[in-house]
Design a protein around this motif. Structure first.
Motif, PDB file in Angstrom:
ATOM      1  N   ASP A   1       3.655  -9.001 -35.356  1.00  0.00           N
ATOM      2  CA  ASP A   1       2.556  -8.865 -34.424  1.00  0.00           C
ATOM      3  C   ASP A   1       2.667  -7.558 -33.631  1.00  0.00           C
ATOM      4  OD1 ASP A   1       0.459  -9.385 -32.807  1.00  0.00           O
ATOM      5  OD2 ASP A   1       1.420 -11.007 -31.699  1.00  0.00           O
ATOM      6  N   GLN A   2       2.669  -6.420 -34.312  1.00  0.00           N
ATOM      7  CA  GLN A   2       2.709  -5.131 -33.626  1.00  0.00           C
ATOM      8  C   GLN A   2       2.065  -4.090 -34.537  1.00  0.00           C
ATOM      9  OE1 GLN A   2       6.753  -3.469 -33.219  1.00  0.00           O
ATOM     10  NE2 GLN A   2       7.467  -4.969 -34.701  1.00  0.00           N
ATOM     11  N   PRO A   3       1.591  -3.001 -33.957  1.00  0.00           N
ATOM     12  CA  PRO A   3       0.978  -1.968 -34.783  1.00  0.00           C
ATOM     13  C   PRO A   3       1.966  -1.436 -35.828  1.00  0.00           C
ATOM     14  CG  PRO A   3       0.513  -1.588 -32.461  1.00  0.00           C
ATOM     15  CD  PRO A   3       1.520  -2.695 -32.528  1.00  0.00           C
ATOM     16  N   THR A   4       1.452  -1.133 -37.017  1.00  0.00           N
ATOM     17  CA  THR A   4       2.299  -0.695 -38.126  1.00  0.00           C
ATOM     18  C   THR A   4       3.203   0.487 -37.748  1.00  0.00           C
ATOM     19  OG1 THR A   4       0.534  -1.418 -39.560  1.00  0.00           O
ATOM     20  CG2 THR A   4       2.219  -0.057 -40.572  1.00  0.00           C
TER      21      THR A   4
ATOM     22  N   SER B   1       2.897 -10.183 -47.479  1.00  0.00           N
ATOM     23  CA  SER B   1       1.904  -9.229 -46.954  1.00  0.00           C
ATOM     24  C   SER B   1       2.580  -8.170 -46.088  1.00  0.00           C
ATOM     25  CB  SER B   1       0.830  -9.966 -46.157  1.00  0.00           C
ATOM     26  OG  SER B   1       1.419 -10.706 -45.116  1.00  0.00           O
ATOM     27  N   ALA B   2       3.556  -8.591 -45.294  1.00  0.00           N
ATOM     28  CA  ALA B   2       4.246  -7.647 -44.413  1.00  0.00           C
ATOM     29  C   ALA B   2       5.103  -6.681 -45.226  1.00  0.00           C
ATOM     30  CB  ALA B   2       5.116  -8.398 -43.407  1.00  0.00           C
ATOM     31  N   VAL B   3       5.795  -7.223 -46.240  1.00  0.00           N
ATOM     32  CA  VAL B   3       6.678  -6.370 -47.038  1.00  0.00           C
ATOM     33  C   VAL B   3       5.848  -5.408 -47.899  1.00  0.00           C
ATOM     34  CG1 VAL B   3       8.523  -6.336 -48.753  1.00  0.00           C
ATOM     35  CG2 VAL B   3       8.507  -8.099 -47.006  1.00  0.00           C
ATOM     36  N   ARG B   4       4.685  -5.868 -48.349  1.00  0.00           N
ATOM     37  CA  ARG B   4       3.824  -4.977 -49.135  1.00  0.00           C
ATOM     38  C   ARG B   4       3.350  -3.810 -48.282  1.00  0.00           C
ATOM     39  NH1 ARG B   4      -1.421  -7.453 -51.466  1.00  0.00           N
ATOM     40  NH2 ARG B   4      -2.496  -5.648 -50.627  1.00  0.00           N
ATOM     41  N   LEU B   5       3.046  -4.132 -47.062  1.00  0.00           N
ATOM     42  CA  LEU B   5       2.626  -3.073 -46.139  1.00  0.00           C
ATOM     43  C   LEU B   5       3.761  -2.058 -45.953  1.00  0.00           C
ATOM     44  CD1 LEU B   5       0.506  -2.108 -44.074  1.00  0.00           C
ATOM     45  CD2 LEU B   5       1.617  -3.567 -42.399  1.00  0.00           C
ATOM     46  N   LEU B   6       4.994  -2.568 -45.822  1.00  0.00           N
ATOM     47  CA  LEU B   6       6.142  -1.667 -45.668  1.00  0.00           C
ATOM     48  C   LEU B   6       6.364  -0.856 -46.938  1.00  0.00           C
ATOM     49  CD1 LEU B   6       8.620  -3.998 -43.739  1.00  0.00           C
ATOM     50  CD2 LEU B   6       7.235  -2.122 -42.811  1.00  0.00           C
TER      51      LEU B   6
ATOM     52  N   VAL C   1      -7.003   0.805 -40.270  1.00  0.00           N
ATOM     53  CA  VAL C   1      -5.933   0.084 -39.583  1.00  0.00           C
ATOM     54  C   VAL C   1      -5.628  -1.175 -40.381  1.00  0.00           C
ATOM     55  CG1 VAL C   1      -5.408  -1.270 -37.525  1.00  0.00           C
ATOM     56  CG2 VAL C   1      -6.496   0.950 -37.307  1.00  0.00           C
ATOM     57  N   THR C   2      -4.350  -1.398 -40.698  1.00  0.00           N
ATOM     58  CA  THR C   2      -3.999  -2.602 -41.445  1.00  0.00           C
ATOM     59  C   THR C   2      -3.597  -3.713 -40.479  1.00  0.00           C
ATOM     60  OG1 THR C   2      -1.832  -1.616 -41.677  1.00  0.00           O
ATOM     61  CG2 THR C   2      -3.240  -1.538 -43.602  1.00  0.00           C
ATOM     62  N   VAL C   3      -4.062  -4.908 -40.786  1.00  0.00           N
ATOM     63  CA  VAL C   3      -3.776  -6.049 -39.920  1.00  0.00           C
ATOM     64  C   VAL C   3      -3.168  -7.150 -40.777  1.00  0.00           C
ATOM     65  CG1 VAL C   3      -4.839  -7.848 -38.518  1.00  0.00           C
ATOM     66  CG2 VAL C   3      -5.599  -5.490 -38.274  1.00  0.00           C
ATOM     67  N   LEU C   4      -2.004  -7.643 -40.361  1.00  0.00           N
ATOM     68  CA  LEU C   4      -1.337  -8.697 -41.125  1.00  0.00           C
ATOM     69  C   LEU C   4      -1.873 -10.057 -40.700  1.00  0.00           C
ATOM     70  CD1 LEU C   4       2.266  -7.291 -41.027  1.00  0.00           C
ATOM     71  CD2 LEU C   4       0.773  -7.477 -43.009  1.00  0.00           C
ATOM     72  N   PRO C   5      -1.995 -10.978 -41.685  1.00  0.00           N
ATOM     73  CA  PRO C   5      -2.600 -12.273 -41.381  1.00  0.00           C
ATOM     74  C   PRO C   5      -1.957 -12.995 -40.199  1.00  0.00           C
ATOM     75  CG  PRO C   5      -1.589 -12.245 -43.587  1.00  0.00           C
ATOM     76  CD  PRO C   5      -1.643 -10.844 -43.106  1.00  0.00           C
ATOM     77  N   ARG C   6      -0.597 -12.969 -40.131  1.00  0.00           N
ATOM     78  CA  ARG C   6       0.062 -13.754 -39.076  1.00  0.00           C
ATOM     79  C   ARG C   6      -0.309 -13.288 -37.687  1.00  0.00           C
ATOM     80  NH1 ARG C   6       3.779 -17.781 -41.117  1.00  0.00           N
ATOM     81  NH2 ARG C   6       3.282 -17.608 -43.299  1.00  0.00           N
TER      82      ARG C   6
ATOM     83  N   ARG D   1      -8.021  -5.099 -30.900  1.00  0.00           N
ATOM     84  CA  ARG D   1      -7.948  -3.845 -30.129  1.00  0.00           C
ATOM     85  C   ARG D   1      -6.495  -3.423 -29.938  1.00  0.00           C
ATOM     86  NH1 ARG D   1     -12.141  -5.870 -26.953  1.00  0.00           N
ATOM     87  NH2 ARG D   1     -10.664  -6.668 -25.417  1.00  0.00           N
ATOM     88  N   GLU D   2      -5.653  -4.423 -29.620  1.00  0.00           N
ATOM     89  CA  GLU D   2      -4.236  -4.143 -29.398  1.00  0.00           C
ATOM     90  C   GLU D   2      -3.600  -3.536 -30.652  1.00  0.00           C
ATOM     91  OE1 GLU D   2      -2.210  -7.690 -27.910  1.00  0.00           O
ATOM     92  OE2 GLU D   2      -0.404  -6.948 -28.923  1.00  0.00           O
TER      93      GLU D   2
END
Ligand SMILES: [Zn+2]
Length: 464
Positions: A200-203, A223-228, A373-378, A431-432
């Motif tokens: 829960d923080q900006p990439t 999803s988080a690891v794919r983003l990384l 901006v990428t947003v993770l589901p969690r 927004r955050e």
């Protein structure tokens, strides 16, 4: 005949014997494993009937000796949560006290009443839950991981300098967060070698922290690891892990490829839940094998009728065969899975499981003039999940700058009031995370599977 487990909540057991049994059962015939499951199922049903008020009255109409175990009625999370005090089998457990306990972050590695691990569910079903696990069950989960998981073999080969980073939902004493914290608190060395990062923080912030820590092991939702992995390919993420462990969402073939192409390292997958942390573990042949001697899984259709081997289910009924403090028996998990008969190159006698539906889509929003901006589901799930008056929900990205919300409300709640809260919280969260100008839209369709894909996804994107 093997001695049956004793019938009390506080079972006495030998860890070494339990370890041997799990190791030996791994090599048994499928028929023997099914027999083991049936015995344990009968035990937990009979224990719950005697010791849990809730199950006692639910099973009142059932005959004393059950001919057909499928006559045991299924239960849902909302039903169990609504009857919490009568559900648990330890009279010292109090819901209010437990709620307060899991809401306090300093309790993350502590045991409730000095004897139970406790956590909240992080909302993959869109409904809050509170879970307790007794010492016997915790030992079973740990041993299954150690004996049947590949994770330990990878860990044994890692250089001693390797550090581990878990990128997970935090701030709610969730299952993974709690278990990672237990590891951290073993010693100052463990605390240095293992860190928890919130999804829960900006990439950019997450990437900057990982660049500083340089973990050799990365654990997290696919999803988080794919983003990384994307961040690594583009040169922004410098961390270059030796091992990646994913869990909590469905790992698609595409995600697996993207992760392994980027990091060029071993990936291991596991399927767990707040209700049972090690439901299935991946073998060296890349298949997920459910531990059916300790957890009974019944893939079912909408009418709770069993579906055939290989067919995708609407939901799955889970029975935890290890935990007695809070019996979970034919419990509607909501995940769509399919089971296949045991037939794997690795030689396991356990069936093979594939997961069809679980939240996991990364959302990408246009963010004004700058890049997407990428947003993770969690991170956006949590914004809705914390609302007590909301029932099931679903978040669907319907345009580059639009998020559509489908939701049910609890019977006594005002739908308009709930909507205005939910919209406000989602907008604030977006927004955050840097996704400005995203419109949050209400849908009057109830959450559910879509006919074209026949699977329920809590968070998904419809944008190409
Ligand atoms: Zn296998």
């Amino acid at each position: 005949m093997a001695p049956r487990d004793d019938t009390t909540l506080m079972r006495s057991y030998s860890r070494l014997k339990l370890r041997f049994r799990i190791w030996a059962d791994t090599r048994k015939e499928p028929r023997d494993i099914r027999r083991r499951q049936a015995e344990r199922f009968e035990d937990i049903v009979s224990f719950a009937r005697d010791e849990s008020e809730f199950y006692g009255s639910l099973y009142e109409h059932l005959p004393e000796s059950l001919d057909d175990l499928d006559d045991v009625p299924p239960v849902t999370k909302s039903e169990l949560m609504a009857n919490f005090d009568g559900w648990v089998t330890d009279p010292e457990v109090e819901r209010d006290e437990l709620e307060a306990f899991v809401s306090d972050p300093s309790n993350r590695a502590e045991k409730y009443l000095g004897r139970y691990l406790a956590w909240r569910s992080s909302g993959t079903s869109g409904e809050p839950g509170l879970f307790l696990h007794d010492q016997y069950a915790i030992t079973v989960y740990d041993l299954l991981n150690a004996i049947r998981g590949q994770g330990n073999q990878f860990l044994a080969e890692l250089p001693p300098s390797d550090r581990m980073a878990a990128v997970v939902a935090t701030g709610g004493n969730y299952a993974t967060e709690t278990q990672m914290e237990r590891i951290r608190q073993k010693s100052p060395l463990h605390a240095r070698k293992c860190r928890i990062y919130t999804v829960d923080q900006p990439t950019e912030e997450l990437v900057a922290k990982l660049n500083e820590y340089r973990p050799g092991i990365i654990m997290g939702y696919p999803s988080a690891v794919r983003l990384l992995a994307e961040q690594h390919r583009s040169g922004r993420l410098l961390a270059d892990p030796d091992v990646v462990v994913v869990f909590g969402e469905r790992l698609t073939a595409r995600s697996r490829r993207q992760i392994s192409d980027a990091f060029e390292c071993a990936i291991t997958n596991l399927y767990g839940a707040s209700e049972f942390t090690t439901i299935a573990l991946e073998c060296p042949s890349g298949n997920l094998h459910p531990n059916v001697d300790w957890v009974r899984l019944e893939p079912v259709d909408d009418e709770y009728e069993p579906v055939e081997y290989g067919e995708p289910s609407s939901s799955v009924l889970l029975t935890n065969l290890a935990n007695r403090v809070q019996p979970i028996i034919r419990y509607d998990m909501g995940d769509s899975i399919s089971l296949h008969p045991p037939n794997c190159d690795c030689g396991s006698s356990l069936p093979v499981l594939s997961i069809k539906g679980r939240s996991g889509g990364i959302l990408r929003f246009a963010a004004g003039q700058s890049e997407e901006v990428t947003v993770l589901p969690r991170s956006i799930e949590a914004a809705v999940d914390s609302d007590e008056s909301i029932g099931r929900f679903q978040l669907i990205q319907t345009a580059e700058d639009e998020l559509t919300v489908r939701f049910d409300v609890r019977t006594d709640a005002d739908r308009n009031a709930v909507w205005s809260d939910v919209r406000e919280r989602l907008q604030a969260k977006l927004r955050e995370l840097g996704a400005n100008g995203v419109e949050v839209v209400r849908s009057d369709r109830p959450p559910g599977a879509d006919s074209d894909s026949e699977k329920f996804q809590l968070v998904q994107s419809r944008v190409a």
